[in-house]
Scaffold this motif. Structure first.
Motif, PDB file in Angstrom:
ATOM      1  N   GLN A  38       0.825  -1.206   0.000  1.00  0.00           N
ATOM      2  CA  GLN A  38       0.000   0.000   0.000  1.00  0.00           C
ATOM      3  C   GLN A  38       0.864   1.262   0.000  1.00  0.00           C
ATOM      4  O   GLN A  38       0.590   2.220  -0.734  1.00  0.00           O
ATOM      5  N   ARG A  39       1.914   1.246   0.828  1.00  0.00           N
ATOM      6  CA  ARG A  39       2.820   2.405   0.846  1.00  0.00           C
ATOM      7  C   ARG A  39       3.528   2.561  -0.497  1.00  0.00           C
ATOM      8  O   ARG A  39       3.722   3.689  -0.977  1.00  0.00           O
ATOM      9  N   ALA A  40       3.916   1.432  -1.095  1.00  0.00           N
ATOM     10  CA  ALA A  40       4.554   1.495  -2.411  1.00  0.00           C
ATOM     11  C   ALA A  40       3.594   2.069  -3.448  1.00  0.00           C
ATOM     12  O   ALA A  40       4.000   2.843  -4.327  1.00  0.00           O
ATOM     13  N   LEU A  41       2.318   1.702  -3.349  1.00  0.00           N
ATOM     14  CA  LEU A  41       1.318   2.215  -4.290  1.00  0.00           C
ATOM     15  C   LEU A  41       1.176   3.730  -4.155  1.00  0.00           C
ATOM     16  O   LEU A  41       1.200   4.461  -5.163  1.00  0.00           O
ATOM     17  N   TRP A  42       1.038   4.208  -2.935  1.00  0.00           N
ATOM     18  CA  TRP A  42       0.904   5.648  -2.730  1.00  0.00           C
ATOM     19  C   TRP A  42       2.170   6.390  -3.143  1.00  0.00           C
ATOM     20  O   TRP A  42       2.103   7.486  -3.710  1.00  0.00           O
ATOM     21  N   GLY A  43       3.321   5.787  -2.856  1.00  0.00           N
ATOM     22  CA  GLY A  43       4.571   6.404  -3.295  1.00  0.00           C
ATOM     23  C   GLY A  43       4.647   6.504  -4.803  1.00  0.00           C
ATOM     24  O   GLY A  43       5.050   7.541  -5.354  1.00  0.00           O
ATOM     25  N   VAL A  78      11.047   0.546  -4.220  1.00  0.00           N
ATOM     26  CA  VAL A  78       9.719   1.086  -3.986  1.00  0.00           C
ATOM     27  C   VAL A  78       8.996   0.358  -2.859  1.00  0.00           C
ATOM     28  O   VAL A  78       8.159   0.936  -2.164  1.00  0.00           O
ATOM     29  N   LEU A  79       9.320  -0.904  -2.630  1.00  0.00           N
ATOM     30  CA  LEU A  79       8.659  -1.669  -1.581  1.00  0.00           C
ATOM     31  C   LEU A  79       9.169  -1.292  -0.190  1.00  0.00           C
ATOM     32  O   LEU A  79       8.622  -1.766   0.808  1.00  0.00           O
ATOM     33  N   ALA A  80      10.212  -0.481  -0.135  1.00  0.00           N
ATOM     34  CA  ALA A  80      10.750  -0.041   1.155  1.00  0.00           C
ATOM     35  C   ALA A  80      10.325   1.386   1.493  1.00  0.00           C
ATOM     36  O   ALA A  80      10.886   1.995   2.407  1.00  0.00           O
ATOM     37  N   VAL A  81       9.350   1.927   0.779  1.00  0.00           N
ATOM     38  CA  VAL A  81       8.877   3.279   1.054  1.00  0.00           C
ATOM     39  C   VAL A  81       8.245   3.326   2.439  1.00  0.00           C
ATOM     40  O   VAL A  81       7.419   2.484   2.791  1.00  0.00           O
ATOM     41  N   VAL A 112      14.897  14.091  -8.218  1.00  0.00           N
ATOM     42  CA  VAL A 112      15.320  13.833  -6.840  1.00  0.00           C
ATOM     43  C   VAL A 112      14.220  13.107  -6.069  1.00  0.00           C
ATOM     44  O   VAL A 112      14.492  12.180  -5.294  1.00  0.00           O
ATOM     45  N   ALA A 113      12.972  13.521  -6.269  1.00  0.00           N
ATOM     46  CA  ALA A 113      11.871  12.883  -5.550  1.00  0.00           C
ATOM     47  C   ALA A 113      11.630  11.456  -6.014  1.00  0.00           C
ATOM     48  O   ALA A 113      11.140  10.626  -5.244  1.00  0.00           O
ATOM     49  N   SER A 114      11.993  11.154  -7.252  1.00  0.00           N
ATOM     50  CA  SER A 114      11.683   9.841  -7.812  1.00  0.00           C
ATOM     51  C   SER A 114      12.782   8.811  -7.612  1.00  0.00           C
ATOM     52  O   SER A 114      12.510   7.611  -7.673  1.00  0.00           O
ATOM     53  N   PHE A 115      14.019   9.255  -7.393  1.00  0.00           N
ATOM     54  CA  PHE A 115      15.115   8.284  -7.416  1.00  0.00           C
ATOM     55  C   PHE A 115      14.990   7.261  -6.307  1.00  0.00           C
ATOM     56  O   PHE A 115      15.379   6.107  -6.466  1.00  0.00           O
ATOM     57  N   HIS A 116      14.421   7.643  -5.160  1.00  0.00           N
ATOM     58  CA  HIS A 116      14.288   6.695  -4.057  1.00  0.00           C
ATOM     59  C   HIS A 116      13.270   5.604  -4.375  1.00  0.00           C
ATOM     60  O   HIS A 116      13.349   4.488  -3.863  1.00  0.00           O
ATOM     61  N   VAL A 117      12.306   5.929  -5.240  1.00  0.00           N
ATOM     62  CA  VAL A 117      11.238   4.970  -5.544  1.00  0.00           C
ATOM     63  C   VAL A 117      11.625   4.041  -6.686  1.00  0.00           C
ATOM     64  O   VAL A 117      11.527   2.819  -6.569  1.00  0.00           O
ATOM     65  N   GLY A 125       7.452 -12.152  -8.990  1.00  0.00           N
ATOM     66  CA  GLY A 125       8.680 -12.045  -8.230  1.00  0.00           C
ATOM     67  C   GLY A 125       9.748 -11.207  -8.883  1.00  0.00           C
ATOM     68  O   GLY A 125      10.946 -11.444  -8.687  1.00  0.00           O
ATOM     69  N   THR A 126       9.360 -10.180  -9.654  1.00  0.00           N
ATOM     70  CA  THR A 126      10.339  -9.310 -10.327  1.00  0.00           C
ATOM     71  C   THR A 126      10.601  -8.074  -9.475  1.00  0.00           C
ATOM     72  O   THR A 126       9.899  -7.791  -8.502  1.00  0.00           O
ATOM     73  N   ALA A 127      11.637  -7.306  -9.843  1.00  0.00           N
ATOM     74  CA  ALA A 127      11.953  -6.057  -9.139  1.00  0.00           C
ATOM     75  C   ALA A 127      10.815  -5.062  -9.357  1.00  0.00           C
ATOM     76  O   ALA A 127      10.390  -4.823 -10.491  1.00  0.00           O
ATOM     77  N   ALA A 128      10.342  -4.474  -8.259  1.00  0.00           N
ATOM     78  CA  ALA A 128       9.154  -3.626  -8.336  1.00  0.00           C
ATOM     79  C   ALA A 128       9.406  -2.361  -9.148  1.00  0.00           C
ATOM     80  O   ALA A 128       8.599  -1.997 -10.011  1.00  0.00           O
ATOM     81  N   GLY A 129      10.520  -1.666  -8.883  1.00  0.00           N
ATOM     82  CA  GLY A 129      10.796  -0.435  -9.610  1.00  0.00           C
ATOM     83  C   GLY A 129      10.947  -0.663 -11.098  1.00  0.00           C
ATOM     84  O   GLY A 129      10.405   0.081 -11.925  1.00  0.00           O
ATOM     85  N   ALA A 130      11.696  -1.713 -11.448  1.00  0.00           N
ATOM     86  CA  ALA A 130      11.875  -2.026 -12.872  1.00  0.00           C
ATOM     87  C   ALA A 130      10.551  -2.428 -13.510  1.00  0.00           C
ATOM     88  O   ALA A 130      10.286  -2.099 -14.674  1.00  0.00           O
ATOM     89  N   SER A 131       9.705  -3.123 -12.766  1.00  0.00           N
ATOM     90  CA  SER A 131       8.411  -3.539 -13.313  1.00  0.00           C
ATOM     91  C   SER A 131       7.528  -2.329 -13.592  1.00  0.00           C
ATOM     92  O   SER A 131       6.824  -2.276 -14.614  1.00  0.00           O
ATOM     93  N   ILE A 132       7.534  -1.356 -12.685  1.00  0.00           N
ATOM     94  CA  ILE A 132       6.746  -0.137 -12.893  1.00  0.00           C
ATOM     95  C   ILE A 132       7.228   0.603 -14.141  1.00  0.00           C
ATOM     96  O   ILE A 132       6.430   1.027 -14.987  1.00  0.00           O
ATOM     97  N   SER A 133       8.536   0.762 -14.265  1.00  0.00           N
ATOM     98  CA  SER A 133       9.084   1.472 -15.425  1.00  0.00           C
ATOM     99  C   SER A 133       8.804   0.712 -16.717  1.00  0.00           C
ATOM    100  O   SER A 133       8.480   1.325 -17.747  1.00  0.00           O
TER     101      SER A 133
END
Length: 298
Positions: free
Chosen positions: A14-19, A128-131, A190-195, A245-253
């Motif tokens: 849920q936090r990853a989704l909002w992020g 992103v899952l660690a937001v 800057v705001a996006s790099f952490h996600v 089971g893939t990397a979340a950030g890469a999957s979003i991109s």
């Protein structure tokens, strides 16, 4: 249906989704101008130019976000200074030199630390899952700051994107508008790099606005479409990451880029028949009369 909603019952998803949604909104505001002005290389250089700040912040035990912001701001100021001081150099040349210099400085700093590998991986690819909740608060503040830049500067940004000389004629201060636009792009990166990480930030910064630009007829329409497509990419990417089971950030991109190609393909298919109806082939020239009919006609 359970497969679609079950992942979002978990708190960290849920936090990853909002992020991801907040990042999508920020990138929609900044990415629209990146696409319209062809500033992709500048955004790429800024994202990699953050490495020295992140490396120093990690080594000194400081805040990575603050270090990234300081380095990106230095990169933006350097680009502006080179454009003023070296008018004979093209903009891409100055950006490329700063890009290489900042990246080299970051690698040199990283090479002095033997324990920076994990943090560097997170910097490049995001997590992103660690937001955390404080990250969401920071992203919300970044979104408000982006709105504070984008809304008052919309008229100047529009003139600058399509006719810089007209911006000067209208007294819209194109240099200041360009600096403000650089600040907006810097804020988004800057705001996006952490996600999603610096290597994948352009999945949300460029792909959704580019996909929306195919259909939209106005700049606000591009921003709205980019926000919706970025949000859809976040949802789809998190679902792919959860079930495969893939990397979340890469999957979003990857989902954002896939939506861009799907948008272009659908637009191509939809506009093909229309173009055929609008462009009627020229009529064949009349056949010449036989010799005897031509003599009778005369």
């Amino acid at each position: 249906m359970e497969a679609l909603f079950a992942p979002f019952e978990v708190v960290f998803v849920q936090r990853a989704l909002w992020g991801g949604i907040l990042v999508s909104l920020i990138c929609a505001l900044a990415g629209t101008w990146v696409v319209l002005r062809g500033m992709a290389f500048l955004g790429d250089a800024m994202s990699h130019g953050m490495l020295p700040g992140v490396a120093l912040a990690s080594l000194l035990g400081g805040n990575l976000f603050v270090g990234a912001a300081a380095a990106a701001a230095a990169m933006a100021l350097g680009v502006t200074a080179l454009e003023r001081w070296s008018p004979r150099l093209s903009r891409d040349t100055g950006i490329g030199l700063l890009f290489v210099g900042m990246l080299s400085a970051g690698v040199i700093i990283v090479s002095h630390s033997g324990s920076f590998a994990v943090d560097l991986t997170g910097f490049l690819f995001g997590d992103v899952l660690a937001v955390r909740e404080q990250d969401l608060v920071l992203l919300a503040a970044a979104l408000l700051a982006a709105l504070a830049i984008a809304v008052p500067g919309h008229r100047a940004f529009t003139a600058l994107a399509f006719d810089p000389r007209k911006a000067t004629t209208l007294g819209l201060a194109p240099r200041f508008a360009h600096a403000a636009m650089l600040g907006l792009v810097t804020l988004a990166v800057v705001a996006s790099f952490h996600v999603v990480g610096t290597l994948l930030v352009f999945g949300l910064l460029i792909a959704p606005p580019a996909a929306a630009a195919v259909w939209a007829r106005s700049i606000p329409g591009i921003m709205l479409g980019a926000a919706l497509l970025g949000t859809a990419s976040t949802v789809a990417g998190l679902l792919v990451s959860w079930h495969w089971g893939t990397a979340a950030g890469a999957s979003i991109s990857a989902c954002a880029v896939a939506l861009f190609f799907a948008s272009v393909a659908l637009h191509r298919l939809g506009s093909g028949p229309a173009r055929g109806r609008r462009r009627t082939p020229p009529a064949d020239p009349p056949a010449p009369l036989p010799v005897d009919e031509r003599s009778n006609a005369s």
